[in-house]
Design an enzyme around this catalytic site. Structure first.
Site, PDB file in Angstrom:
ATOM      1  N   GLU A  64       0.196  -0.775   5.910  1.00 57.45           N
ATOM      2  CA  GLU A  64       1.239  -0.163   6.726  1.00 57.45           C
ATOM      3  C   GLU A  64       1.074   1.351   6.780  1.00 57.45           C
ATOM      4  O   GLU A  64       1.316   1.968   7.832  1.00 57.45           O
ATOM      5  CB  GLU A  64       2.619  -0.531   6.176  1.00 57.45           C
ATOM      6  CG  GLU A  64       3.775  -0.186   7.104  1.00 57.45           C
ATOM      7  CD  GLU A  64       4.252   1.253   7.004  1.00 57.45           C
ATOM      8  OE1 GLU A  64       4.863   1.751   7.971  1.00 57.45           O
ATOM      9  OE2 GLU A  64       4.003   1.899   5.946  1.00 57.45           O
ATOM     10  N   ASP A  74       0.840  -1.192   0.000  1.00 56.46           N
ATOM     11  CA  ASP A  74       0.000   0.000   0.000  1.00 56.46           C
ATOM     12  C   ASP A  74       0.877   1.245   0.000  1.00 56.46           C
ATOM     13  O   ASP A  74       2.072   1.190   0.340  1.00 56.46           O
ATOM     14  CB  ASP A  74      -0.946   0.000   1.206  1.00 56.46           C
ATOM     15  CG  ASP A  74      -0.220   0.099   2.536  1.00 56.46           C
ATOM     16  OD1 ASP A  74       0.815  -0.587   2.708  1.00 56.46           O
ATOM     17  OD2 ASP A  74      -0.679   0.868   3.410  1.00 56.46           O
TER      18      ASP A  74
END
Length: 465
Positions: free
Chosen positions: A167, A105
């Protein structure tokens, strides 16, 4: 690796010919690795909830496909959050297992006009690849893939790859993943590819990370807004009150004034004010803050920053005493500071210093522990040797002032594993900012170092008690 590992001396685990062969294989692979990296960058996998999460799903599927193509058994897992990818391949009998971590991500891109090229269209300029996620952390994903490819289906160690999908929004489901899938992730060595190097041509292992807390501070002085001309001078407004309160967080020299917080000393590396100014963009005439060595201030001492403020905007303000105002404060804490202790110290400071008897609310918004590695033992020996193989110079141990709380979670879950915090970034990567970029020459060396690390750990062998 566990204490019962049997080793040969670090310098002769691999011969010069074996080292050269691994490096040459990685170099030959780099055009395909770059093409796959660019394909990942084109997927706008922003994990912030206000963005289309279908792109995060697509990114997880793309990562899973890359790992499956290398012969790993792959699963996409969800434990209440964004999709993560777990993949595994066995190594030779008796060989150690290495877990390779990255995240797929990315941060929001911000305004397109702040970028010299579109954020999700990877573009090369002057030896750097620009694009959101090009460095943080899709290059970390591809460094793992490159290391796997370099061994061409004959891995010298068992490998588990764990690529997280949230994250950048706090890894909320990571603890659940570690709880439910921990045995699948257990390893002798863990490579967490989400940090950076000391400089171009100078590799580093990150051995300390500051922890963090984030709080929302709200002050209230009135039950409704009133005319600033009628009551100003006798009645305090909330904006001025909050500004005065926030100003108490620092002394005249800019050191954090919250009593009782821990502070440490950083590695004695050469880092002067000129380099700080160049890397941070500090304007001419603006002084630095704080006292002591710069790296202590950046890596091991606590700091506080006001990162948000709620009050009437300049454009919409009326001549009114504002009744309530709030700010978001991010505090970085020493690697060994307990976040809850730091929160209590900050809250107590604010309560003691709130001006004029204003009503005060301090709400903990987020927290994360720091990390300090015991950077000795065979895993670290082989990592340093692999970096020296790839760069031709010895790596340095560095700290990072930013917080990566998941590192502490891995350390707590797998206390016997050697934990290596590595990465692809350099001081000009601008992760999270506009024009994020990856230095392509450094990226090749990162891939070589990781492939060599797997070879070195496999050559060590292991015996189990």
């Amino acid at each position: 690796m566990t204490d019962d590992v049997t080793t040969r001396p670090t310098h002769d685990v691999l011969s010069p010919a074996e080292i050269a062969a691994v490096k040459e294989r990685v170099t030959a692979l780099m055009p395909a690795v770059r093409a796959d990296l660019e394909a990942l960058v084109r997927i706008p996998s922003v994990s912030l909830g206000s963005f289309d999460q279908a792109h995060v799903d697509a990114s997880a599927e793309a990562v899973a496909a890359l790992l499956a193509a290398e012969g790993l058994d792959v699963e996409i897992v969800r434990e209440g959050g964004r999709p993560a990818v777990i993949a595994h391949a066995d190594g030779p009998e008796g060989s150690p297992t290495v877990m390779l971590y990255a995240h797929h991500d990315v941060q929001p891109p911000g305004r397109d006009e702040d970028w010299a090229s579109p954020p999700f269209e990877p573009t090369e300029r002057d030896g750097r690849l620009y694009g959101r996620g090009a460095a943080d952390d899709k290059a970390g994903v591809m460094a793992h893939v490159a290391a796997l490819r370099a061994h061409d289906g004959s891995l010298p160690v068992g490998v588990t790859v764990f690529v997280e999908g949230e994250e950048e929004v706090g890894s909320d489901s990571l603890l659940t993943i570690l709880d439910k899938h921990g045995e699948r992730l257990r390893a002798d060595a863990i490579v967490l590819a989400d940090s950076g190097n000391w400089d171009i041509g100078e590799p580093a292992l990150t051995t300390t990370l500051r922890g963090m807390i984030r709080v929302v501070v709200r002050v209230t002085t009135l039950d409704h807004g009133v005319h600033s001309g009628m009551f100003g001078g006798a009645v305090p407004d909330a904006v001025t009150t909050l500004i005065r309160l926030l100003a108490t967080l620092h002394d005249e020299q800019g050191d954090l004034a919250v009593a009782g917080l821990k502070a440490g000393s950083a590695a004695p590396l050469d880092y002067d004010e000129d380099r700080l100014r160049a890397e941070s963009g500090l304007l001419d005439g603006v002084s630095t803050i704080g006292t002591g060595p710069i790296l202590d201030r950046l890596w091991t001492k606590p700091s506080a920053t006001t990162i948000g403020f709620n009050a009437p905007s300049v454009e919409t303000a009326s001549n009114t005493l504002v009744p309530t105002a709030s700010a978001k404060v991010s505090m970085r804490i020493a690697p060994d500071e307990d976040p809850q202790d730091a929160y209590r110290l900050l809250r107590d400071h604010l309560e003691r210093h709130v001006p004029w008897g204003a009503r005060l609310e301090v709400t903990l918004d987020d927290e994360g522990p720091g990390f300090s590695a015991d950077a000795d033992g065979p895993v670290y020996d082989q990592a340093r040797a692999a970096f020296a193989d790839a760069w031709g110079v010895q790596p340095v141990d560095i700290g990072v002032g930013g917080s990566i709380p998941f590192v502490a979670h891995f350390a707590a879950k797998f206390p016997d594993a050697g934990i290596l915090v590595t990465g692809v970034e350099d001081p000009d990567s601008r992760a999270h900012g506009a024009d994020e970029s990856l230095h392509l020459g450094e990226f090749e060396r990162v891939c070589q170092a990781e492939a060599l690390l797997l070879a070195r750990l496999g050559a060590l062998g292991t015996t189990r008690g």
